[in-house]
Design an enzyme around this catalytic site. Structure first.
Site, PDB file in Angstrom:
ATOM      1  N   GLU A 101       0.807  -1.229   0.000  1.00 22.53           N
ATOM      2  CA  GLU A 101       0.000   0.000   0.000  1.00 22.53           C
ATOM      3  C   GLU A 101       0.837   1.276   0.000  1.00 22.53           C
ATOM      4  O   GLU A 101       0.296   2.376  -0.043  1.00 22.53           O
ATOM      5  CB  GLU A 101      -0.941   0.058   1.218  1.00 22.53           C
ATOM      6  CG  GLU A 101      -1.900  -1.108   1.350  1.00 22.53           C
ATOM      7  CD  GLU A 101      -2.781  -0.996   2.602  1.00 22.53           C
ATOM      8  OE1 GLU A 101      -2.690   0.028   3.314  1.00 22.53           O
ATOM      9  OE2 GLU A 101      -3.555  -1.935   2.862  1.00 22.53           O
ATOM     10  N   GLY A 102       2.157   1.163   0.109  1.00 16.77           N
ATOM     11  CA  GLY A 102       3.000   2.331   0.315  1.00 16.77           C
ATOM     12  C   GLY A 102       3.226   2.633   1.782  1.00 16.77           C
ATOM     13  O   GLY A 102       3.797   3.674   2.125  1.00 16.77           O
TER      14      GLY A 102
END
Length: 338
Positions: free
Chosen positions: A304-305
């Site tokens: 997701e970062g």
């Protein structure tokens, strides 16, 4: 600056012509760092980070005020081979969660003052199963690269790219092996948590993909073995370079996408640092392959970062010290002598 490529060859040319950091700003930042009220090197890597950031932003006294986090989502046809502990429907469900602010990346983006955007790439049309055909046509991979490129805000002063896509650790493992060498077992991990039988199956799938697509060209590896969200991350990271926006790389999947740039044009990731070392075993091998040392090591494996977003805080701290500290002259403190 809109995307100016319609083929992989043109995209490679864009990478090769990308701007470098401002040498005058880098030198001025180094000079400032040497005058700050601290012993030389006392802030360790924070000093290097601040100087690196200053060079890309073109000023010896930078600030970090407008970070952007972009999450790209894609679905993978290779999921038909049973490579994930979760069904592909989870990708769509998680995109809705991102859009409603309920995911970890939403909280981390908010915590560090980042604007967050989400781009779902043709989720109803998964990539082809790369054990039987190339994952994407050239037209499809170019479309994904352009989506990533156009998603970058030119006014941002930092970029983090994240991803969501059930099956994408399988693609990342295949890309790693294809562009850095080694066999499937060296690169394939448990991803979202497959059991022992699932790991064997996943490794066999990666091996099958490598045997079918004997690609040495990194961008062809992205096309044949990757996914739309990986290509979009690569496009966004390339666009950030064109705008001289520094980048913090996330985990295994993001690093695989970024590695296709570095292995295509050495130096293409000079504007990027590695945010963290994830729990996926091959991530260290991949970071070594692109010459990046992670800022954090917290056992994260979410994607997701999230790890890169957390590292925004480290970079903010480095910049705050560099730009906010007084020099010896300003503070009226006697400087040490070598």
């Amino acid at each position: 600056m809109s995307a100016s490529f319609s083929t992989l060859a043109e995209f490679r040319a864009v990478l090769a012509s990308a701007p470098d950091a401002d040498p005058a700003a880098t030198a001025a930042a180094q000079d400032r760092n040497g005058q700050l009220t601290k012993p030389p090197g006392a802030l360790g890597r924070l000093e290097d980070l601040a100087i690196w950031y200053a060079g890309w932003r073109g000023t010896d006294k930078p600030s970090l005020e407008k970070p952007q986090v972009i999450v790209f989502a894609g679905n993978h046809g290779v999921c038909a081979q049973g490579v994930s502990a979760f069904p592909p429907e989870v990708t769509v469900q998680m995109v809705a969660n991102f859009e409603h602010g309920g995911a970890a990346i939403n909280q981390l983006s908010q915590a560090f003052g980042a604007k967050m955007d989400v781009h779902a790439l043709d989720l109803d049309n998964p990539t082809a199963d790369f054990t039987v055909a190339p994952a994407m046509t050239e037209e499809e991979v170019i479309a994904a690269l352009r989506t990533g490129w156009d998603a970058v805000d030119p006014d941002a002063d930092l970029l983090v790219t994240g991803e969501m896509g059930i099956g994408n650790t399988t693609s990342a493992a295949a890309i790693g092996a294809a562009i850095m060498g080694g066999d499937a077992a060296e690169w394939t991990g448990r991803g979202t948590g497959v059991d022992d039988a699932g790991l064997v199956r996943k490794t066999d799938v990666v091996a099958s993909g490598l045997a079918l697509h004997e690609v040495s060209d990194p961008l062809e590896a992205l096309r044949c073995l990757g996914g739309r969200e990986l290509a979009a991350m690569a496009g966004a990271i390339a666009a950030a370079r064109a705008h001289r926006i520094p980048v913090i790389l996330d985990g295994f999947i993001c690093t695989a996408a970024a590695a296709t740039l570095e292995k295509s044009v050495p130096g293409a990731l000079d504007h990027a640092v590695a945010g963290h070392l994830s729990a996926e075993d091959a991530h260290r091998k991949m970071l070594d392959g692109i010459g990046k040392e992670p800022l954090l090591q917290l056992g994260l494996r979410l994607g997701e970062g999230s790890g890169a977003a957390l590292a925004i805080g480290v970079l903010k701290g480095a910049i705050a010290c560099h730009s906010g500290m007084a020099t010896f002259a300003e503070a009226g403190v006697a400087a040490g002598e070598a």
